[in-house]
Write a protein that holds these residues in place. Structure first.
Motif, PDB file in Angstrom:
ATOM      1  N   GLN A 193       0.718  -1.260  -0.002  1.00  0.00           N
ATOM      2  CA  GLN A 193      -0.091   0.076   0.112  1.00  0.00           C
ATOM      3  C   GLN A 193       0.924   1.311  -0.003  1.00  0.00           C
ATOM      4  OE1 GLN A 193      -2.562  -0.639   3.512  1.00  0.00           O
ATOM      5  NE2 GLN A 193      -4.115  -1.803   2.413  1.00  0.00           N
ATOM      6  N   ASP A 194       1.972   1.095  -0.009  1.00  0.00           N
ATOM      7  CA  ASP A 194       2.856   2.491   0.114  1.00  0.00           C
ATOM      8  C   ASP A 194       4.345   2.058  -0.567  1.00  0.00           C
ATOM      9  OD1 ASP A 194       4.661   1.656   2.261  1.00  0.00           O
ATOM     10  OD2 ASP A 194       2.990   1.869   3.507  1.00  0.00           O
ATOM     11  N   SER A 209       5.865  -4.584  -4.054  1.00  0.00           N
ATOM     12  CA  SER A 209       4.395  -4.620  -3.740  1.00  0.00           C
ATOM     13  C   SER A 209       3.471  -5.639  -3.868  1.00  0.00           C
ATOM     14  CB  SER A 209       3.816  -3.148  -4.489  1.00  0.00           C
ATOM     15  OG  SER A 209       3.980  -3.499  -5.916  1.00  0.00           O
TER      16      SER A 209
END
Length: 222
Positions: A193-194, A209
């Motif tokens: 998510q980041d 990711s």
């Protein structure tokens, strides 16, 4: 997939193999509120993800004004396990990723978690990953020290007869990455998510990711 340049691959469980953190921390948030400490879901995740609840006893007692008893912890584990049995799901793409890495590592993979063994095995069975790790599951609760100490990774490497410096660790939290680095392993950080800058700052060699990328990420390193 070609053989890896690592002798073994050590997977964390929560947040890496299973999407358990929102469930576990939701139960914890509710129970802390019952004791007088109100947290948002995000606050609870920020404080407790990657940590054993018992290791945060002083913080909990400071905010609730009540001792953290074994009975309360047993109640938490019971409610947590019920919620996990009802709602737990695997991390997306993890089945293919684990199968590919298991093959490339010639079976030398392990699950090295900071959680209690009952929870780890419950979760692996729930999402049908247990057979990949059977006999190679390690719990931080059974070690002299829990994460961020490296003990659980060192135990897993020793059981696989692998030099920790020749192991890859797959983790998603600063606490776990710190433990993997302390063990001497190369740590790969899953951050769906980041950008994962905090994970890189903690010593991760690379952030990725999607678990669909894991096999290629491990193969390309070194």
């Amino acid at each position: 997939m070609p053989a890896l340049k690592f002798d073994a691959v050590l997977f964390d469980c929560d947040g890496v193999l299973v999407d358990s953190e929102p469930i576990t921390n939701g139960v914890l948030r509710d129970m802390l509120e019952e004791e007088g400490w109100t947290l948002s879901a995000d606050e609870c995740m920020r404080i407790f993800v990657g940590k054993a609840v018992k290791d945060e006893a002083a913080r909990i007692q400071r905010h609730t004004g009540k001792p953290l008893t074994e009975a309360w912890l047993a109640g938490f584990r019971e409610r947590r396990n019920q919620a996990l049995e009802a709602r737990l799901a695997a991390v997306p793409h993890i089945h293919g990723a684990v199968e590919a890495v298991h093959h490339a590592a010639r079976g030398r993979i392990a699950c090295a978690s900071g959680a209690d063994r009952y929870k780890v095995e419950l979760q692996l069975r729930k999402v049908e990953l247990h057979h990949f790790f059977d006999g190679r599951i390690f719990s931080g609760h059974e070690m002299p020290r829990t994460k961020p100490a490296p003990d659980v990774y060192l135990a897993a490497a020793q059981a696989l007869q692998a030099d920790p410096r020749r192991c890859a660790v797959v983790k998603d939290t600063v606490t776990g990455i710190t433990a993997g680095v302390a063990a001497g392993a190369t740590v790969f950080a899953y951050a769906p998510q980041d950008a994962g800058q905090a994970l890189l700052d903690a010593g991760a060699a690379r952030v990725f990711s999607s678990m669909a990328q894991l096999a290629d990420v491990l193969r390309a390193h070194g």
